[in-house]
Design an enzyme around this catalytic site. Structure first.
Site, PDB file in Angstrom:
ATOM      1  CG  ASN A 157     -58.714 113.825  -0.425  1.00  0.00           C
ATOM      2  OD1 ASN A 157     -59.823 113.783   0.119  1.00  0.00           O
ATOM      3  ND2 ASN A 157     -57.957 112.767  -0.567  1.00  0.00           N
ATOM      4  CD  GLU A 253     -64.372 104.151   3.481  1.00  0.00           C
ATOM      5  OE1 GLU A 253     -63.234 103.848   3.084  1.00  0.00           O
ATOM      6  OE2 GLU A 253     -65.334 103.355   3.441  1.00  0.00           O
ATOM      7  CB  CYS A 287     -57.384 108.083   0.822  1.00  0.00           C
ATOM      8  SG  CYS A 287     -58.617 107.775  -0.437  1.00  0.00           S
TER       9      CYS A 287
HETATM   10  P1  NAD Z   1     -59.007 115.626   8.508  1.00  0.00           P
HETATM   11  O1  NAD Z   1     -59.123 114.379   9.307  1.00  0.00           O
HETATM   12  O2  NAD Z   1     -58.100 116.683   8.990  1.00  0.00           O
HETATM   13  O3  NAD Z   1     -60.442 116.304   8.332  1.00  0.00           O
HETATM   14  C1  NAD Z   1     -61.536 115.593   7.839  1.00  0.00           C
HETATM   15  C2  NAD Z   1     -62.818 116.208   8.380  1.00  0.00           C
HETATM   16  O4  NAD Z   1     -62.877 115.997   9.795  1.00  0.00           O
HETATM   17  C3  NAD Z   1     -62.935 117.704   8.166  1.00  0.00           C
HETATM   18  O5  NAD Z   1     -64.262 118.018   7.786  1.00  0.00           O
HETATM   19  C4  NAD Z   1     -62.645 118.270   9.539  1.00  0.00           C
HETATM   20  O6  NAD Z   1     -63.257 119.509   9.764  1.00  0.00           O
HETATM   21  C5  NAD Z   1     -63.250 117.204  10.430  1.00  0.00           C
HETATM   22  N1  NAD Z   1     -62.763 117.181  11.821  1.00  0.00           N
HETATM   23  C6  NAD Z   1     -61.587 117.641  12.313  1.00  0.00           C
HETATM   24  N2  NAD Z   1     -61.523 117.411  13.641  1.00  0.00           N
HETATM   25  C7  NAD Z   1     -62.678 116.801  13.995  1.00  0.00           C
HETATM   26  C8  NAD Z   1     -63.195 116.306  15.219  1.00  0.00           C
HETATM   27  N3  NAD Z   1     -62.510 116.382  16.353  1.00  0.00           N
HETATM   28  N4  NAD Z   1     -64.423 115.712  15.212  1.00  0.00           N
HETATM   29  C9  NAD Z   1     -65.128 115.602  14.068  1.00  0.00           C
HETATM   30  N5  NAD Z   1     -64.683 116.071  12.879  1.00  0.00           N
HETATM   31  C10 NAD Z   1     -63.465 116.650  12.844  1.00  0.00           C
HETATM   32  O7  NAD Z   1     -58.618 115.152   7.017  1.00  0.00           O
HETATM   33  P2  NAD Z   1     -58.229 116.032   5.748  1.00  0.00           P
HETATM   34  O8  NAD Z   1     -56.889 116.649   5.959  1.00  0.00           O
HETATM   35  O9  NAD Z   1     -59.353 116.889   5.331  1.00  0.00           O
HETATM   36  O10 NAD Z   1     -58.130 114.860   4.653  1.00  0.00           O
HETATM   37  C11 NAD Z   1     -57.011 114.082   4.496  1.00  0.00           C
HETATM   38  C12 NAD Z   1     -57.156 112.718   5.121  1.00  0.00           C
HETATM   39  O11 NAD Z   1     -58.331 112.072   4.632  1.00  0.00           O
HETATM   40  C13 NAD Z   1     -56.013 111.795   4.756  1.00  0.00           C
HETATM   41  O12 NAD Z   1     -55.600 111.093   5.902  1.00  0.00           O
HETATM   42  C14 NAD Z   1     -56.629 110.854   3.733  1.00  0.00           C
HETATM   43  O13 NAD Z   1     -56.007 109.608   3.621  1.00  0.00           O
HETATM   44  C15 NAD Z   1     -58.011 110.729   4.245  1.00  0.00           C
HETATM   45  N6  NAD Z   1     -58.915 110.273   3.176  1.00  0.00           N
HETATM   46  C16 NAD Z   1     -59.383 108.979   3.201  1.00  0.00           C
HETATM   47  C17 NAD Z   1     -60.198 108.505   2.167  1.00  0.00           C
HETATM   48  C18 NAD Z   1     -60.745 107.118   2.158  1.00  0.00           C
HETATM   49  O14 NAD Z   1     -61.714 106.865   1.446  1.00  0.00           O
HETATM   50  N7  NAD Z   1     -60.185 106.182   2.901  1.00  0.00           N
HETATM   51  C19 NAD Z   1     -60.518 109.360   1.112  1.00  0.00           C
HETATM   52  C20 NAD Z   1     -60.001 110.667   1.118  1.00  0.00           C
HETATM   53  C21 NAD Z   1     -59.214 111.107   2.156  1.00  0.00           C
END
Ligand code: NAD
Length: 478
Positions: A157, A253, A287
């Protein structure tokens, strides 16, 4: 874009661009056209990338602070020159409306500038050893040392700025990185790797492995050479990483269902305008997106009326059009999921007063009134252009409602009353309380992170540098 323009995208390992054996098709969330064929990294590729980061750490740990600072300042400068190109790339691969994407690049430049500054002030302190009996005749001080190779796993995002929140502090402190960007946003990560190369970062200090988190995630998290995992993404993946990471450093995060409290006697026009922005910017895929609004009953009707009025003014459509406010959601499955959540809310007695329908992957911003706390649109992270507005009798009741959540990233409160504001600061169970504004507020040097299921550790350059360095003590016997 014609089929001929579709480019094959390599991995970036040890300063070399390596074409993988297999690819996946990267498709625009808005137009559904193929943008690129992206390398699918294997476990062996990740192994190589970790090897390169381990090797390069010997160079980075010896690099003087002024040089690390200069490289980060160079990155900020190059980004300034290429800002429009970068913003368009975000709009293309993430369907973030161009004007929002431009804002992200402006913030990314600042994030790297902060990192360049922090690189110059990483220091320890002296310890008054003779404060303890037996400590006489000794002098001590601490230093902060880099950890080594770090795995950075990022979401879709904020493909430039959230990557900057990993790379900036990691390099400021003299670490090296293996970056795994989200499947949907690999192009931004590959572009920042080009920019770091041009800025003078040694080969191998940054490696980019694109592909499926499910396939290569475990290797990135568990390899013994990796000293820390810094992850931003969903709670589900965060929990998996936490269960695998063992004794390594780990920053998580994660998500949220952020809320704001609207007290009486406030400027409703301003509050409504900010709440519209907080709930619907980037189709709610932020987020700290505003998902729950608790309004004092005395101003509830007026607030709702103005809020609906402002929502109807939002422009929906092509992310490349500079006028667009809300574009496509990242995946059609998410656009479908939110329809079922809205149906559940309706069945349970909540009222959908605006939006919720979809065209392609563009969901019309949805406004729901009086949702129950156990409805998915309230208690789970929507990550969609959906907000619910509930009336409350007192601010105290609103604080309890905000806290009735598994998450705790940030919360906002609009009030004119200082005591009410301080009471809220004390009682709200979140990582940050924003008084006089929505929870969807962040500048890039402030400490940022959540409690409960929103994660652990803090970002914001100085705070991330602390997480990414180890304290070492030196004691002199005089
Ligand atoms: P996601 O968890 O689906 O993916 C995030 C990353 O994790 C990607 O690079 C993905 O390839 C990787 N991933 C997936 N499975 C994995 C595994 N088993 N082991 C290691 N890595 C793996 O998230 P998304 O859909 O890309 O992003 C949305 C989420 O991110 C929302 O929940 C949002 O709230 C959160 N977010 C949090 C913050 C914060 O600062 N707190 C900021 C932005 C987004």
């Amino acid at each position: 874009m014609s089929a001929d323009d579709v480019k094959i995208k390599p991995l970036y390992i040890g300063g070399k661009r390596i074409i993988a054996k297999e690819f996946y098709s990267l498709v625009s969330p808005y137009s559904q056209e193929e943008i690129a064929k992206v390398s699918l990294a294997t476990i062996e590729d990740v192994d190589q990338a970790i090897g390169a980061a381990t090797h390069s750490f010997e160079i980075m740990r010896q690099m003087p602070a002024h040089r690390r600072s200069q490289i980060l300042a160079n990155v900020a400068k190059i980004l300034e020159q290429r800002a429009e190109e970068c913003a368009k790339l975000i709009a293309l691969e993430a369907a973030k409306p161009l004007k929002t994407a431009r804002g992200e690049i402006a913030r990314t430049i600042q994030t790297y500038q902060f990192a360049a500054e922090e690189a110059k002030r990483i220091h320890g302190e002296t310890i008054p050893m003779d404060a303890a009996k037996g400590g006489e005749g000794r002098m001590a001080f601490t230093i902060r040392e880099p950890l080594g190779p770090i795995s950075a796993i990022t979401p879709f995002n904020f493909p430039f700025n959230l990557v900057a929140h990993k790379l900036g502090p990691a390099f400021a402190a003299g670490n090296t990185v293996v970056l795994k960007p989200a499947e949907q946003t690999p192009l931004s990560a590959l572009m920042i790797a080009d920019i770091f190369e041009e800025a003078g970062l040694p080969a191998g200090a940054l490696n980019v492995v694109t592909g499926k988190g499910r396939q290569i995630g475990q290797k990135l998290v568990t390899d013994k050479r990796i000293q820390m995992v810094t992850f931003t993404g969903s709670v589900e993946v965060g929990k998996t990483i936490k269960s695998q990471v063992g004794l390594k450093r780990c920053t998580l995060e994660l998500g949220s269902n952020s809320a704001v409290i609207i007290d009486r006697n406030i400027d409703l026009e301003t509050a409504v305008a900010r709440c519209i922005e907080g709930a619907f910017a980037y189709a709610g895929q932020v987020c700290i997106s505003l998902q729950r609004i608790y309004v004092h009953q005395e101003v509830y009707s007026a607030f709702v009326e103005k809020f609906i009025e402002r929502a109807t003014e939002l422009i929906l459509g092509d992310p490349m059009d500079p006028a667009t406010d809300v574009s496509a959601m990242i995946r059609s499955a998410d656009a479908d999921r939110i329809q079922t959540w809205l149906e559940e809310a309706k069945r349970g007695g909540a009222e959908i007063v605006y939006g919720g329908t979809k065209e392609g992957n563009v969901v019309v911003p949805a406004i729901v009134l009086q949702a129950a706390a156990d409805m998915k649109i309230s208690c789970e992270e929507a990550f969609a252009p959906v907000v619910h507005i509930n009336s409350v009798e007192t601010v105290e009741e609103a604080i309890d409602a905000v806290n009735e959540s598994d998450y705790g990233l940030q919360a906002g409160i609009f009030t004119q009353d200082l005591n009410t504001a301080f009471n809220a600061i004390q009682k709200l169970e979140v990582g940050g309380v924003i008084v006089g504004d929505i929870p969807t507020f962040r500048v890039d040097h402030m400490p940022y992170g959540g409690v409960k299921e929103s994660g652990m550790g803090r970002e914001g350059i100085r705070y991330a540098v602390e997480e990414m360095t180890e304290m070492k003590l030196a004691v002199f016997k005089l």
